[in-house]
Design a protein around this motif. Structure first.
Motif, PDB file in Angstrom:
ATOM      1  N   ARG A 114     -14.129 -12.969 -22.824  1.00 38.41           N
ATOM      2  CA  ARG A 114     -13.715 -13.612 -24.052  1.00 38.41           C
ATOM      3  C   ARG A 114     -14.851 -14.459 -24.630  1.00 38.41           C
ATOM      4  N   LYS A 115     -15.548 -15.154 -23.767  1.00 37.77           N
ATOM      5  CA  LYS A 115     -16.659 -15.992 -24.225  1.00 37.77           C
ATOM      6  C   LYS A 115     -17.749 -15.139 -24.879  1.00 37.77           C
ATOM      7  N   ALA A 116     -18.063 -14.000 -24.259  1.00 37.72           N
ATOM      8  CA  ALA A 116     -19.089 -13.107 -24.806  1.00 37.72           C
ATOM      9  C   ALA A 116     -18.655 -12.570 -26.167  1.00 37.72           C
ATOM     10  N   PHE A 117     -17.362 -12.226 -26.310  1.00 36.76           N
ATOM     11  CA  PHE A 117     -16.880 -11.720 -27.593  1.00 36.76           C
ATOM     12  C   PHE A 117     -17.006 -12.793 -28.669  1.00 36.76           C
ATOM     13  N   LYS A 118     -16.677 -14.029 -28.336  1.00 35.75           N
ATOM     14  CA  LYS A 118     -16.806 -15.132 -29.308  1.00 35.75           C
ATOM     15  C   LYS A 118     -18.264 -15.298 -29.738  1.00 35.75           C
ATOM     16  N   GLN A 119     -19.179 -15.158 -28.795  1.00 31.55           N
ATOM     17  CA  GLN A 119     -20.604 -15.259 -29.105  1.00 31.55           C
ATOM     18  C   GLN A 119     -21.039 -14.093 -29.999  1.00 31.55           C
ATOM     19  N   PHE A 120     -20.573 -12.909 -29.683  1.00 35.34           N
ATOM     20  CA  PHE A 120     -20.833 -11.704 -30.474  1.00 35.34           C
ATOM     21  C   PHE A 120     -20.318 -11.902 -31.901  1.00 35.34           C
ATOM     22  N   GLU A 121     -19.092 -12.339 -32.009  1.00 33.66           N
ATOM     23  CA  GLU A 121     -18.446 -12.570 -33.301  1.00 33.66           C
ATOM     24  C   GLU A 121     -19.175 -13.654 -34.108  1.00 33.66           C
ATOM     25  N   ALA A 122     -19.555 -14.747 -33.445  1.00 32.89           N
ATOM     26  CA  ALA A 122     -20.260 -15.844 -34.125  1.00 32.89           C
ATOM     27  C   ALA A 122     -21.605 -15.373 -34.680  1.00 32.89           C
ATOM     28  N   TYR A 123     -22.326 -14.581 -33.897  1.00 33.00           N
ATOM     29  CA  TYR A 123     -23.605 -14.056 -34.362  1.00 33.00           C
ATOM     30  C   TYR A 123     -23.411 -13.174 -35.591  1.00 33.00           C
ATOM     31  N   LEU A 124     -22.460 -12.248 -35.510  1.00 39.37           N
ATOM     32  CA  LEU A 124     -22.223 -11.340 -36.631  1.00 39.37           C
ATOM     33  C   LEU A 124     -21.828 -12.101 -37.890  1.00 39.37           C
TER      34      LEU A 124
END
Length: 115
Positions: free
Chosen positions: A1-11
């Protein structure tokens, strides 16, 4: 979940996605379908959901929360464009295009998680 949030924030920061307030949790993708498909596949590889370029990518996880830039559901478009990232029918050209797309997507993943 943390990685997805980071992915989403970058995008979102790079303006590759934008929140769509029409739905409770929805994002519009502001990049080509094929670019997004390979980026999602590279993300899945990064977090260990898939192992390598020939693995089956879990498309069902994103087609419910992301829409294309026209505000339409992806349905199976991402899967099709991932499988055939070029209009050319020559198999070698298709392999080269797929390899190039993987390299580009992995560069973005490295930028998100390792820089």
């Amino acid at each position: 979940r943390k990685a997805f949030k980071q992915f989403e924030a970058y995008l979102e920061q790079e303006k590759h996605i934008a929140r769509d307030d029409t739905y409770e949790y929805c994002w519009v993708v502001n990049m080509s379908n094929v670019e997004f498909a390979f980026l999602w596949a590279a993300f899945c590889e990064h977090i260990g959901l898939i192992n390598g370029e020939d693995a089956v990518v879990p498309w069902q996880h994103i087609i419910k929360i992301f829409m294309n830039r026209n505000g339409e559901a992806f349905k199976d478009n991402l899967k099709k464009q991932y499988s055939n990232p070029t209009i050319q029918q020559d198999k070698e050209i298709m392999r080269t295009a797929k390899r190039k797309r993987w390299e580009e997507a992995r560069c973005i993943i490295n930028k998100i998680f390792y820089q």
